[in-house]
Design a protein around this motif. Sequence first.
Motif, PDB file in Angstrom:
ATOM      1  N   MET A   1       5.320 -50.061 -68.473  1.00  0.00           N
ATOM      2  CA  MET A   1       5.619 -50.121 -67.048  1.00  0.00           C
ATOM      3  C   MET A   1       4.418 -50.681 -66.282  1.00  0.00           C
ATOM      4  N   ARG A   2       4.671 -51.627 -65.392  1.00  0.00           N
ATOM      5  CA  ARG A   2       3.596 -52.224 -64.604  1.00  0.00           C
ATOM      6  C   ARG A   2       3.049 -51.241 -63.586  1.00  0.00           C
ATOM      7  N   ASP A   3       1.794 -51.478 -63.163  1.00  0.00           N
ATOM      8  CA  ASP A   3       1.186 -50.613 -62.156  1.00  0.00           C
ATOM      9  C   ASP A   3       2.020 -50.587 -60.883  1.00  0.00           C
ATOM     10  N   SER A   4       2.546 -51.765 -60.496  1.00  0.00           N
ATOM     11  CA  SER A   4       3.349 -51.829 -59.279  1.00  0.00           C
ATOM     12  C   SER A   4       4.635 -51.011 -59.424  1.00  0.00           C
ATOM     13  N   ASP A   5       5.220 -51.035 -60.630  1.00  0.00           N
ATOM     14  CA  ASP A   5       6.432 -50.244 -60.870  1.00  0.00           C
ATOM     15  C   ASP A   5       6.134 -48.754 -60.759  1.00  0.00           C
ATOM     16  N   THR A   6       4.982 -48.343 -61.296  1.00  0.00           N
ATOM     17  CA  THR A   6       4.580 -46.946 -61.221  1.00  0.00           C
ATOM     18  C   THR A   6       4.368 -46.529 -59.773  1.00  0.00           C
ATOM     19  N   ALA A   7       3.710 -47.404 -58.997  1.00  0.00           N
ATOM     20  CA  ALA A   7       3.466 -47.112 -57.585  1.00  0.00           C
ATOM     21  C   ALA A   7       4.781 -46.999 -56.822  1.00  0.00           C
ATOM     22  N   ASP A   8       5.732 -47.901 -57.119  1.00  0.00           N
ATOM     23  CA  ASP A   8       7.026 -47.865 -56.433  1.00  0.00           C
ATOM     24  C   ASP A   8       7.774 -46.574 -56.765  1.00  0.00           C
ATOM     25  N   LEU A   9       7.698 -46.155 -58.030  1.00  0.00           N
ATOM     26  CA  LEU A   9       8.373 -44.919 -58.443  1.00  0.00           C
ATOM     27  C   LEU A   9       7.732 -43.711 -57.769  1.00  0.00           C
ATOM     28  N   THR A  10       6.407 -43.731 -57.675  1.00  0.00           N
ATOM     29  CA  THR A  10       5.695 -42.652 -56.991  1.00  0.00           C
ATOM     30  C   THR A  10       6.109 -42.584 -55.525  1.00  0.00           C
ATOM     31  N   CYS A  11       6.267 -43.742 -54.922  1.00  0.00           N
ATOM     32  CA  CYS A  11       6.678 -43.799 -53.521  1.00  0.00           C
ATOM     33  C   CYS A  11       8.086 -43.246 -53.338  1.00  0.00           C
ATOM     34  N   LEU A  12       8.974 -43.582 -54.242  1.00  0.00           N
ATOM     35  CA  LEU A  12      10.334 -43.043 -54.179  1.00  0.00           C
ATOM     36  C   LEU A  12      10.338 -41.530 -54.299  1.00  0.00           C
ATOM     37  N   HIS A  13       9.496 -41.013 -55.205  1.00  0.00           N
ATOM     38  CA  HIS A  13       9.390 -39.558 -55.362  1.00  0.00           C
ATOM     39  C   HIS A  13       8.872 -38.922 -54.062  1.00  0.00           C
ATOM     40  N   SER A  14       7.914 -39.593 -53.418  1.00  0.00           N
ATOM     41  CA  SER A  14       7.369 -39.085 -52.154  1.00  0.00           C
ATOM     42  C   SER A  14       8.455 -39.046 -51.080  1.00  0.00           C
ATOM     43  N   LEU A  15       9.257 -40.117 -51.028  1.00  0.00           N
ATOM     44  CA  LEU A  15      10.352 -40.165 -50.058  1.00  0.00           C
ATOM     45  C   LEU A  15      11.324 -39.021 -50.287  1.00  0.00           C
ATOM     46  N   GLU A  16      11.699 -38.789 -51.540  1.00  0.00           N
ATOM     47  CA  GLU A  16      12.657 -37.729 -51.831  1.00  0.00           C
ATOM     48  C   GLU A  16      12.075 -36.357 -51.526  1.00  0.00           C
ATOM     49  N   ALA A  17      10.759 -36.185 -51.728  1.00  0.00           N
ATOM     50  CA  ALA A  17      10.114 -34.911 -51.390  1.00  0.00           C
ATOM     51  C   ALA A  17      10.166 -34.670 -49.890  1.00  0.00           C
ATOM     52  N   VAL A  18       9.932 -35.724 -49.103  1.00  0.00           N
ATOM     53  CA  VAL A  18      10.001 -35.604 -47.648  1.00  0.00           C
ATOM     54  C   VAL A  18      11.431 -35.298 -47.216  1.00  0.00           C
ATOM     55  N   LEU A  19      12.407 -35.970 -47.811  1.00  0.00           N
ATOM     56  CA  LEU A  19      13.808 -35.705 -47.480  1.00  0.00           C
ATOM     57  C   LEU A  19      14.189 -34.270 -47.817  1.00  0.00           C
ATOM     58  N   ASN A  20      13.675 -33.767 -48.921  1.00  0.00           N
ATOM     59  CA  ASN A  20      13.929 -32.378 -49.302  1.00  0.00           C
ATOM     60  C   ASN A  20      13.359 -31.429 -48.252  1.00  0.00           C
ATOM     61  N   GLY A  21      12.147 -31.739 -47.778  1.00  0.00           N
ATOM     62  CA  GLY A  21      11.533 -30.922 -46.747  1.00  0.00           C
ATOM     63  C   GLY A  21      12.281 -30.962 -45.427  1.00  0.00           C
ATOM     64  N   LEU A  22      13.002 -32.061 -45.192  1.00  0.00           N
ATOM     65  CA  LEU A  22      13.793 -32.196 -43.966  1.00  0.00           C
ATOM     66  C   LEU A  22      15.160 -31.525 -44.076  1.00  0.00           C
ATOM     67  N   GLY A  23      15.468 -30.985 -45.267  1.00  0.00           N
ATOM     68  CA  GLY A  23      16.716 -30.256 -45.428  1.00  0.00           C
ATOM     69  C   GLY A  23      17.726 -30.881 -46.359  1.00  0.00           C
ATOM     70  N   LEU A  24      17.417 -32.062 -46.900  1.00  0.00           N
ATOM     71  CA  LEU A  24      18.342 -32.704 -47.843  1.00  0.00           C
ATOM     72  C   LEU A  24      17.992 -32.195 -49.241  1.00  0.00           C
ATOM     73  N   THR A  25      18.496 -31.021 -49.567  1.00  0.00           N
ATOM     74  CA  THR A  25      18.052 -30.309 -50.773  1.00  0.00           C
ATOM     75  C   THR A  25      18.802 -30.705 -52.041  1.00  0.00           C
ATOM     76  N   ASP A  26      19.955 -31.334 -51.895  1.00  0.00           N
ATOM     77  CA  ASP A  26      20.740 -31.731 -53.072  1.00  0.00           C
ATOM     78  C   ASP A  26      20.140 -33.002 -53.678  1.00  0.00           C
ATOM     79  N   PRO A  27      19.637 -32.939 -54.925  1.00  0.00           N
ATOM     80  CA  PRO A  27      19.020 -34.130 -55.524  1.00  0.00           C
ATOM     81  C   PRO A  27      19.976 -35.299 -55.674  1.00  0.00           C
TER      82      PRO A  27
END
Length: 200
Positions: A1-27
């Motif tokens: 996996m390229r570094d950019s791909d890893t960074a993009d995946l990390t960013c997606l995880h961050s987005l989902e964590a923020v959404l979870n904190g906002l109340g969107l708890t269903d994965p």
Amino acid sequence: MRDSDTADLTCLHSLEAVLNGLGLTDPLERAKIRPLCVPRHFDKGETLLSAGQLAEHSFFLCSGLVRFYYVTEDGREYNKSFSREQQFAGAIQDSVSPQPGRFSIQALEPTDALLIPLQGLYGLYQTSLAWANLGRLYMESLAVRKTRREAAFLLDSAERRYRLFLEQEPVLARRLPLYHIASFLGITDVALSRIRKRIG
């Protein structure tokens, strides 16, 4: 996996964590936004959205810092607000009633973001009760922040506005140049310097 791909995946995880904190708890519900997200890098000083432009995307900031600002007819700039990493930037309400904005968004630091099409968000609001509730709650929070800011300009002194900014936004207070803070507070650089000296 390229570094950019890893960074993009990390960013997606961050987005989902923020959404979870906002109340969107269903994965499964959170995962619906993944196909919509497009990673993008903005250099310092680069424009994410220009005044008069019809917004097509909202932005989730993975890293960096941006400002929302107005420019008057005589060329003066006034900062409206700021967004930093793990926050959204853009006019999410435009997914419901699109119209050209009067403010611009500019990167104040090198910024990595996920571009989320507003029409895609609108589609989620239309087809998912969980996303519709999230959109409603988010826009309610924006309305509350706007009301508080209006009240501060009408009722509070410049010194109190600055003290509240230090209290509520300590991270921004450390990262922003003073002239950007002064513009956000609706005062001059000189006035802010006097306030800073007075309060030590």
